[in-house]
Design a protein around this motif. Structure first.
Motif, PDB file in Angstrom:
ATOM      1  N   LEU A  75     -25.667 -21.823  28.698  1.00 24.55           N
ATOM      2  CA  LEU A  75     -26.936 -21.046  29.261  1.00 24.55           C
ATOM      3  C   LEU A  75     -27.009 -21.108  31.123  1.00 24.55           C
ATOM      4  CD1 LEU A  75     -29.349 -22.122  26.336  1.00 24.55           C
ATOM      5  CD2 LEU A  75     -29.302 -20.067  27.054  1.00 24.55           C
ATOM      6  N   ASN A  79     -27.765 -18.005  33.356  1.00 23.83           N
ATOM      7  CA  ASN A  79     -29.177 -17.856  33.875  1.00 23.83           C
ATOM      8  C   ASN A  79     -29.190 -17.958  35.384  1.00 23.83           C
ATOM      9  OD1 ASN A  79     -31.073 -16.922  32.651  1.00 23.83           O
ATOM     10  ND2 ASN A  79     -32.744 -18.393  33.185  1.00 23.83           N
ATOM     11  N   THR A 138     -25.844 -15.108  27.968  1.00 22.86           N
ATOM     12  CA  THR A 138     -26.668 -15.125  27.887  1.00 22.86           C
ATOM     13  C   THR A 138     -26.575 -13.924  29.261  1.00 22.86           C
ATOM     14  OG1 THR A 138     -26.420 -17.564  27.815  1.00 22.86           O
ATOM     15  CG2 THR A 138     -27.967 -17.211  29.532  1.00 22.86           C
ATOM     16  N   LYS A 159     -30.260 -11.563  28.460  1.00 26.74           N
ATOM     17  CA  LYS A 159     -30.878 -11.549  29.681  1.00 26.74           C
ATOM     18  C   LYS A 159     -31.377 -10.498  30.259  1.00 26.74           C
ATOM     19  CE  LYS A 159     -29.002 -13.324  34.238  1.00 26.74           C
ATOM     20  NZ  LYS A 159     -28.736 -14.248  34.939  1.00 26.74           N
ATOM     21  N   LEU A 206     -34.907 -19.467  27.146  1.00 29.74           N
ATOM     22  CA  LEU A 206     -33.783 -19.404  27.198  1.00 29.74           C
ATOM     23  C   LEU A 206     -33.509 -20.025  25.582  1.00 29.74           C
ATOM     24  CD1 LEU A 206     -32.135 -20.965  29.978  1.00 29.74           C
ATOM     25  CD2 LEU A 206     -31.974 -18.476  28.475  1.00 29.74           C
ATOM     26  N   VAL A 243     -33.172 -16.202  24.173  1.00 28.84           N
ATOM     27  CA  VAL A 243     -31.517 -16.112  24.016  1.00 28.84           C
ATOM     28  C   VAL A 243     -30.292 -16.756  22.860  1.00 28.84           C
ATOM     29  CG1 VAL A 243     -30.028 -16.355  26.099  1.00 28.84           C
ATOM     30  CG2 VAL A 243     -32.355 -15.323  26.172  1.00 28.84           C
TER      31      VAL A 243
END
Lengths: 319, 292
Positions: B110, B114, B173, B177, B196, B200
């Motif tokens: 994650l 990101n 991810t 996103k 998140l 996500v």
């Protein structure tokens, strides 16, 4: 030029990964209990007057230095091409590894030579007859091929072909340069064992790729143009379905070395896995570090070359 | 909101049968096997009257018979009983190692998916370094160094698996996103950690679910391989792998002993792999096959 730049970036990444592995191989044994000097001395290490001998041994092996210094010395030696000597046998690490490579290497080469063509045929056939009986059979067999523990499959083949039928030897390794016939017969069972596992992995891959390729527009065009089925499947579709296999063999080389290590243990081939196992148990630091690093270099290099070859073969890949 | 078909016709019994039929034979048999395996792990005594640690000099390495369907081992214990009583530890190691992989792989994936180039690059290099190294060699080095307890085996196998979870999570991810609903949440002022964790992560769960049974199967296979090399759990604990390891010394005189241990491993690994495929098919309609 793009490919040269790419090659440079990949080489830099490779160097970073190798550095990680070198630190890891160095620390793994040192972080855990087990003194190589005590193991080397054997039962005598328990005697009250052994302390002096142990201290001398540690100095000789460089173990009295702090870890960072030991690591620095080792890394410096390696960069000069010196992988050190075994603390147990006094033989150079490079020599020990070189002696252990042939069984592992021939095992892997044999398995690749058998598994690659078979997986192409079965993978393409299953994708062409999607949802048919061939498809189902291939999917069942490949799942089983992956689900069977390699060590047990080896044992099973020994039970059938060596014990019951008594037609093939249950182990041993002869150099092909000494006696090719003996080498060939001894390698049949180990190579079959590894090829079944590898074939399962590769067939599934070819199947997935071929399923996509067969649905593409150009395949329909080829059909409309009246091109025969074998030609469409095995020439037009195969080229695009099989090219990515280069990368897969590159990625799977790690798993393949792992499988080879297990198979060679079953058949007592005396390859790289057995060298590593015995040196870990003996706390032979130099051999463990050298063997781990040399194997990783080979594995990474194969992956790297496979990646590069793929980029050269398939011009569509630029990124 | 979910759409459900109105179910008004039929008795409760016929509706139950209809529901079972809708599950399909493949899923149904997997569920049954899973339930049986869980019962074996929790109440092994239901499945075998014998003790797995029995020592009986009068029944050493017996051939399969009605009393001992898979024969007996070198100490005279029933092989079937040993396999049944090992189910618990085997499943704990398999599930535990996947859990370890998830605990390391999920948050790092994650974060990397990101984060900026530097953090992402650093995490990805560690993962690919772990992935590039031959698994079994790695495991030999680690297990031989850190000891052969079930805990160290679980942690080491889990660590070997973490790059798989990490890479999947990172890719998920990164693609999620960019989706509009995430942009909308961001514009709406929802905190990044909340996006998140609550939006996500659940959306990435589908592909993860297919990975879990596959990794469990691989954990069982790796455990068997390591056990064969003498790096399995220490006595008196026992797994299918250590039973296979013990049997290898008697394959000439007692082949059924080695064969039955391997068959159990193969069967369970294959079932787990099929389960992974079924989940993948139901999660992704593009891969679903036509019902025939």
């Amino acid at each position: 030029m793009k490919i040269m730049r790419r090659a440079g970036i990949e080489a830099a990444k490779l160097a970073v990964v190798l550095w990680f592995v070198s630190v890891f191989a160095f620390l793994a044994l040192r972080l855990t209990p087990g003194d190589p000097a005590v193991l080397l001395l054997g039962p005598q290490a328990g005697r009250p007057d052994a302390a002096e001998t142990l201290a001398r041994l540690r100095t000789e092996m460089g173990l009295d230095q702090p870890w960072p210094v030991q690591y620095g010395i080792w890394l410096g030696d390696i960069l000069r091409g010196d992988f050190g000597v075994s603390s147990r046998s006094g033989v150079a690490v490079v020599e020990l590894v070189a002696g252990a490579v042939p069984p592992t290497l021939f095992l892997i080469l044999g398995a690749v030579l058998i598994a690659v063509p078979l997986s192409i045929i079965f993978g393409m056939a299953a994708a062409y007859f999607r949802n048919g009986i061939v498809d189902r059979a291939v999917r069942l067999v490949t799942t089983l091929a992956i689900a069977i523990p390699a060590v047990w499959l080896g044992l099973f083949l020994i039970i059938i072909f060596s014990v019951t039928l008594d037609i093939l030897p249950s182990g041993g390794f002869t150099s092909p340069f000494d006696d090719f016939g003996e080498f060939f017969i001894q390698m049949i069972l180990p190579v079959t064992t590894l090829a079944i596992f590898l074939g399962g992995v590769l067939t599934r891959f070819v199947y997935a790729e071929a399923s996509d390729v067969l649905r593409q527009d150009y395949m329909r065009t080829a059909l409309a143009m009246g091109i025969s089925t074998p030609r469409r499947v095995f020439v037009y579709a195969m080229r695009n379905a099989v090219t990515p296999m280069i990368t897969i063999v590159g990625v799977q080389i790690g798993a393949l070395v792992g499988g080879a290590v297990l198979v060679e243990a079953v058949f007592g081939l005396g390859g790289i896995g057995q060298l590593l196992l015995s040196s870990v148990l003996n706390r032979d630091y130099q051999v463990v570090q050298g063997a781990v690093l040399l194997t990783t270099i080979v594995v990474l290099l194969v992956g790297y070359l496979a990646d590069l070859a793929y980029r050269l073969v398939d011009p569509r890949i630029t990124e | 909101m979910t759409l459900t078909e109105p179910r008004t016709s039929g008795t409760p019994v016929s509706r139950t049968f209809a529901a079972i039929a809708a599950v399909g034979p493949a899923r149904l048999s997997l569920i049954v096997i899973g339930v049986v395996a869980l019962f074996m792990a929790v109440w092994p005594s239901l499945f075998s009257p014998y003790s797995p640690s029995a020592i009986d000099a009068s029944s050493i390495l017996l051939s399969p018979s009605f009393a001992h369907p898979l024969g007996t081992d070198e100490a005279g214990a029933d092989v079937w009983a040993r396999l049944v009583y090992s189910t618990q530890l085997e499943l704990v190691i398999a599930a535990g190692s996947v859990l370890v992989a998830l605990v390391i792989g999920l948050p790092t994936g994650l974060i990397a998916g990101n984060a900026g180039r530097f953090v992402d690059g650093a995490f990805t290099s560690v993962a690919s370094a772990t992935l590039a190294f031959p698994l079994v060699l790695f495991a030999i080095l680690m297990v031989a160094s850190f000891g052969t307890t079930s805990l160290s085996l679980t942690v080491i196998i889990g660590f070997l698996f973490f790059p798989r979870v990490f890479l999947l999570m990172r890719a998920q991810t990164r693609s999620l996103k960019e989706r509009e609903f995430v942009t909308a949440l961001r514009v709406g002022g929802v905190r990044p950690t909340q996006i998140l964790g609550l939006h996500v992560l659940p959306n990435a769960a589908g592909p993860l679910l297919t990975l879990i049974p596959t990794l469990m199967a691989e954990a069982i296979l790796i455990e068997a391989g390591l056990s064969y090399l003498g790096l399995g759990v220490d006595l008196p604990a026992s797994t299918w792998g250590t039973i296979l390891e013990a049997s290898k010394n008697y394959y000439v005189t007692s082949p059924w002993y080695a064969i039955s241990a391997g068959l159990v491993i193969t069967f369970v690994a294959a079932v787990l792999m099929f389960a992974g495929e079924l989940i993948a098919e139901s999660a992704n309609p593009m891969r679903r096959r036509r019902r025939s």
